[in-house]
Design a protein around this motif. Structure first.
Motif, PDB file in Angstrom:
ATOM      1  N   ASN A 139       4.932  -8.045   4.501  1.00 45.06           N
ATOM      2  CA  ASN A 139       3.592  -7.580   4.857  1.00 45.06           C
ATOM      3  C   ASN A 139       3.588  -6.113   5.280  1.00 45.06           C
ATOM      4  O   ASN A 139       2.585  -5.628   5.814  1.00 45.06           O
ATOM      5  N   SER A 140       4.692  -5.410   5.039  1.00 46.20           N
ATOM      6  CA  SER A 140       4.767  -3.995   5.384  1.00 46.20           C
ATOM      7  C   SER A 140       3.736  -3.204   4.571  1.00 46.20           C
ATOM      8  O   SER A 140       3.720  -3.290   3.344  1.00 46.20           O
ATOM      9  N   PRO A 141       2.873  -2.412   5.222  1.00 45.94           N
ATOM     10  CA  PRO A 141       1.824  -1.703   4.487  1.00 45.94           C
ATOM     11  C   PRO A 141       2.300  -0.439   3.788  1.00 45.94           C
ATOM     12  O   PRO A 141       1.650   0.028   2.847  1.00 45.94           O
ATOM     13  N   THR A 142       3.423   0.149   4.240  1.00 47.74           N
ATOM     14  CA  THR A 142       3.911   1.384   3.644  1.00 47.74           C
ATOM     15  C   THR A 142       5.414   1.298   3.422  1.00 47.74           C
ATOM     16  O   THR A 142       6.099   0.440   3.998  1.00 47.74           O
ATOM     17  N   LEU A 143       5.928   2.216   2.608  1.00 46.18           N
ATOM     18  CA  LEU A 143       7.355   2.238   2.312  1.00 46.18           C
ATOM     19  C   LEU A 143       8.181   2.449   3.566  1.00 46.18           C
ATOM     20  O   LEU A 143       9.206   1.785   3.766  1.00 46.18           O
ATOM     21  N   ALA A 174      11.033   0.149   5.283  1.00 48.44           N
ATOM     22  CA  ALA A 174      12.395   0.597   5.586  1.00 48.44           C
ATOM     23  C   ALA A 174      12.752   0.293   7.038  1.00 48.44           C
ATOM     24  O   ALA A 174      13.869  -0.145   7.345  1.00 48.44           O
ATOM     25  N   GLY A 175      11.794   0.505   7.961  1.00 48.01           N
ATOM     26  CA  GLY A 175      12.041   0.182   9.366  1.00 48.01           C
ATOM     27  C   GLY A 175      12.219  -1.304   9.591  1.00 48.01           C
ATOM     28  O   GLY A 175      13.067  -1.736  10.387  1.00 48.01           O
ATOM     29  N   MET A 176      11.428  -2.124   8.876  1.00 50.34           N
ATOM     30  CA  MET A 176      11.559  -3.573   9.006  1.00 50.34           C
ATOM     31  C   MET A 176      12.912  -4.056   8.505  1.00 50.34           C
ATOM     32  O   MET A 176      13.449  -5.040   9.016  1.00 50.34           O
ATOM     33  N   PHE A 232      10.580  -2.195  -2.057  1.00 50.16           N
ATOM     34  CA  PHE A 232      10.603  -0.734  -1.965  1.00 50.16           C
ATOM     35  C   PHE A 232       9.942  -0.092  -3.188  1.00 50.16           C
ATOM     36  O   PHE A 232       9.137   0.839  -3.062  1.00 50.16           O
ATOM     37  N   GLN A 233      10.297  -0.565  -4.385  1.00 47.10           N
ATOM     38  CA  GLN A 233       9.702   0.003  -5.590  1.00 47.10           C
ATOM     39  C   GLN A 233       8.199  -0.273  -5.649  1.00 47.10           C
ATOM     40  O   GLN A 233       7.413   0.584  -6.069  1.00 47.10           O
ATOM     41  N   THR A 234       7.789  -1.451  -5.214  1.00 47.30           N
ATOM     42  CA  THR A 234       6.365  -1.782  -5.195  1.00 47.30           C
ATOM     43  C   THR A 234       5.597  -0.829  -4.278  1.00 47.30           C
ATOM     44  O   THR A 234       4.452  -0.452  -4.570  1.00 47.30           O
ATOM     45  N   ALA A 285      -1.321  -2.251  -7.307  1.00 47.36           N
ATOM     46  CA  ALA A 285      -0.303  -1.248  -6.976  1.00 47.36           C
ATOM     47  C   ALA A 285      -0.203  -1.077  -5.466  1.00 47.36           C
ATOM     48  O   ALA A 285      -1.215  -0.974  -4.766  1.00 47.36           O
ATOM     49  N   GLY A 286       1.030  -1.069  -4.976  1.00 44.92           N
ATOM     50  CA  GLY A 286       1.264  -0.877  -3.552  1.00 44.92           C
ATOM     51  C   GLY A 286       1.203  -2.138  -2.717  1.00 44.92           C
ATOM     52  O   GLY A 286       1.354  -2.078  -1.499  1.00 44.92           O
ATOM     53  N   GLU A 287       1.018  -3.304  -3.346  1.00 44.24           N
ATOM     54  CA  GLU A 287       0.972  -4.564  -2.617  1.00 44.24           C
ATOM     55  C   GLU A 287       2.051  -5.509  -3.126  1.00 44.24           C
ATOM     56  O   GLU A 287       2.313  -5.583  -4.329  1.00 44.24           O
TER      57      GLU A 287
END
Length: 499
Positions: free
Chosen positions: A98-102, A106-108, A36-38, A173-175
Motif C-alpha cells: 500500500n506504499s503510495p510512492t517509490l 523503499a523505506g517499508m 518498485f518498477q510499478t 500506472a503507479g498502483e
C-alpha cells in the motif's frame, strides 16, 4: 551431561515457524522489484533500492543474537524474539503493497526486512541450542523443508489470486495490483500463525542446562574464545587500513566518473573504519563488556571453520541476490518480450517469475530430505559441492532456454542448491561454536550473507549497464558461475563434526 536426541515431532514443532518466516521473505523476494518498477523505478536503479534488505540484516541479526544469548524470561531465550518479530513483520507485510510512492516503498522494505530478521536470526541459534551435534544436519534440513514449503505458496500467491480467485492482476500506472496486495495480506496471517505454533509448542533449555551441556561437550570453544583479544593499537591500525581503502575507492569513483552506486563500497569501508576506532576507545576505557566491543571482538576471533565458511557464503549469496533482483527483469524482457510494467505481457511474465520462485522452493523442500542422505554418503562438503553445481547450471540455463515453461527445469537445480545453502553451512558451523555465544556468532555469520548482497547492490547495476548492454539475463549467468565457485571452496572447510 549431553543433550538428548529430540523426536521427529519435536524437531518439526521447533522448526515450523520457518514456514511463516519464509512466507515473508518469499513475498519480498518475488514481488518487491515488481512494486518498485510499478512505482516508477528504472531497472538499473533496482539494486540500490534493494540495499535495504542486506543492510538491515547486517545491523539487526548480531544485535538480536547478542541480546538473545543473554535473555531468559517466562517465554524463554529465543522465543520472545520470535514473538515480537512476528508481530512487527505481519504489520509490515500489510503496509508494504500500500506504499503510495517509490521512496515510501523503499523505506517499508527497511522496516519489513528488519522485522523479519528479528524472528529469523534466533531460529538458527535455536537449532544449535536444542539439538545434539548428531541431529543438527537434520534440524537445519527441516528448516529448509519449511522454508521451501512456505515459499512455494507465498511466491505463487499473486498468480493464485489472479487465476484461482479472479483478483485483478493489473492496475493503473503507479498502483500495485490487488493480486499482489491480497497476497501480502495472506502472508501476514500465515507468518504470525506459524511462528506462534513454535512459540507455544516448544520448551527451551534453561541457561543452567545449556551451561551443563557446554561443560561436558564444548568447553574448549569458550576457553579458546577467551584467550584472544585485540589491542587498542591493532584496532587503530585496522581503522587506518579500512579508512584508506574508503578514500581510494571514493577517489576512483570520482576521478574516473564511475557509477555512483560504487560509493556504497566506500561508505561500507568507512563505517567499518569508524567502528574499529570506537571499539579501540572502549578497550582503552576498560569497557570490554560493552555490547559493541564484544560483537566486534568476536568478529575478529571467529573459529577457523567460520572463517572458511565465510568465502562459501560470499559466492553463494552474491549469486542468490543477483537472481532475486534480476529474474523478473530478465524473464519479462527475454521470455515475454516486455519491460513495460503497465502491459499485460510484463505482468504475465512477473507472475510467471512468482511461479518459478515457488517451484525452486518446492524443489528445495524435496531436496531437504536428500541433503542428510548425501551428507552421510559423501560428507557434508562434497554434498554441498554437488548441490551448488546443480544450482549454477540451473541459473546459467536461463540464457539458452527460450520457452518460459522449460525454466521450471532450471529451477530444479536452483532448488537443490537453495536447500543446501540453508542447511549445510549452518550444520558445519554450529559444531564449532560455544553455546553461550551461539546467537551472536549466528548473527555475525549473517555478515557473510549480507556483505555480498551489499556488494551486489553496489556493482550489479553498473555491470549490467557496462558489460551486458543492459540485458538482465547475463546477471543470472554470473550468478550461476558464482554458485559453482561457492561449491568448490567448500572443499577447503574444516568439518570435524560430521553429520
Amino acid at each position: 551431561m549431553t543433550k538428548p536426541q529430540l523426536s521427529f515431532l519435536q524437531i518439526w514443532n521447533m522448526c515450523f515457524g520457518f514456514l511463516g518466516i519464509q512466507f515473508g521473505f518469499a513475498l519480498q523476494n518475488s514481488n518487491v522489484s515488481r512494486i518498485f518498477q510499478t512505482l516508477g523505478a528504472n531497472v538499473d536503479d533496482i539494486p540500490i533500492l534493494w540495499i535495504a534488505a542486506p543492510v538491515t540484516g547486517l545491523l539487526v541479526q548480531p544485535l538480536v543474537g547478542y541480546y538473545s544469548d543473554r535473555t531468559w524470561n517466562g517465554l524463554g531465550r529465543r522465543r520472545p524474539y520470535f514473538l515480537w518479530g512476528a508481530i512487527l513483520s505481519s504489520l509490515a507485510l500489510i503496509a508494504m503493497p500500500n506504499s503510495p510512492t517509490l521512496w515510501i516503498a523503499a523505506g517499508m522494505l527497511w522496516i519489513m526486512d528488519a522485522s523479519i530478521n528479528i524472528s529469523m536470526e534466533p531460529f538458527r541459534a535455536f537449532v544449535g541450542d536444542m539439538l545434539p551435534n548428531r541431529q543438527r544436519t537434520l534440524g537445519f534440513a527441516m528448516q529448509s523443508f519449511f522454508i521451501g514449503i512456505g515459499a512455494v505458496v507465498a511466491s505463487a500467491l499473486p498468480w493464485m489470486m489472479t487465476n484461482w480467485f479472479e483478483v485483478s492482476n493489473v492496475a493503473p500506472a503507479g498502483e500495485v495490483p490487488d493480486s499482489v496486495k491480497f497476497a501480502f495480506y495472506a502472508g501476514a496471517a500465515v507468518f504470525f500463525a506459524a511462528v506462534m505454533w513454535t512459540v507455544f509448542s516448544t520448551k527451551e533449555y534453561s541457561p543452567a542446562e545449556l551451561e551443563a551441556f557446554e561443560e561436558s561437550g564444548n568447553s574448549e570453544h569458550a576457553a579458546a574464545a577467551a584467550e584472544h583479544r585485540r589491542t587498542p593499537a591493532q584496532y587503530v591500525s585496522g581503522a587506518l587500513t579500512w579508512g584508506i581503502a574508503a578514500l581510494v575507492i571514493t577517489a576512483c569513483v570520482w576521478g574516473f566518473a564511475l557509477d555512483k552506486q560504487l560509493y556504497i563500497l566506500a561508505g561500507g569501508c568507512g563505517v567499518f573504519a569508524l567502528l574499529q576506532l570506537v571499539v579501540s576507545n572502549l578497550a582503552r576505557q576498560g569497557k570490554k563488556d560493552a555490547m559493541l566491543y564484544e560483537i566486534v571482538d568476536d568478529l575478529f576471533h571467529m573459529p577457523n571453520t567460520m572463517k572458511q565458511l565465510a568465502l562459501v557464503q560470499f559466492f553463494a549469496w552474491f549469486a542468490l541476490f543477483a537472481m532475486w533482483i534480476y529474474t523478473t527483469s530478465a524473464v519479462t524482457e527475454t521470455h515475454f518480450g516486455s519491460s513495460d510494467p503497465t502491459t499485460a505481457a510484463y505482468n504475465n511474465g512477473a507472475d510467471w517469475v512468482g511461479v518459478l520462485f515457488a517451484s525452486y522452493n518446492g524443489f528445495a523442500a524435496l531436496a531437504a530430505f536428500l541433503i542428510p542422505v548425501l551428507a552421510n554418503r559423501f560428507g557434508r562438503r562434497v554434498a554441498h559441492l554437488i548441490c551448488m553445481v546443480a544450482g549454477g547450471l540451473g541459473l546459467a540455463s536461463f540464457l539458452v532456454i527460450q520457452d518460459p515453461t522449460w525454466l521450471l527445469l532450471s529451477m530444479v537445480g536452483v532448488g537443490i542448491a537453495w536447500a543446501s545453502i540453508l542447511s549445510v553451512p549452518y550444520a558445519i558451523l554450529s559444531g564449532s561454536l560455544p553455546s553461550n555465544k551461539m546467537g551472536v556468532y549466528m548473527g555475525i555469520f549473517n555478515f557473510f550473507i549480507v556483505i555480498p548482497q551489499i556488494l551486489a547492490a553496489s556493482i550489479l547495476g553498473f555491470m549490467v549497464r557496462t558489460f551486458f548492454d543492459g540485458q538482465a539475463i547475463y546477471a543470472l549467468l554470473l550468478g550461476g558461475l558464482f554458485m559453482v565457485i561457492s561449491g568448490l571452496v567448500t572443499l577447503r572447510v574444516e568439518d570435524n563434526d560430521h553429520a
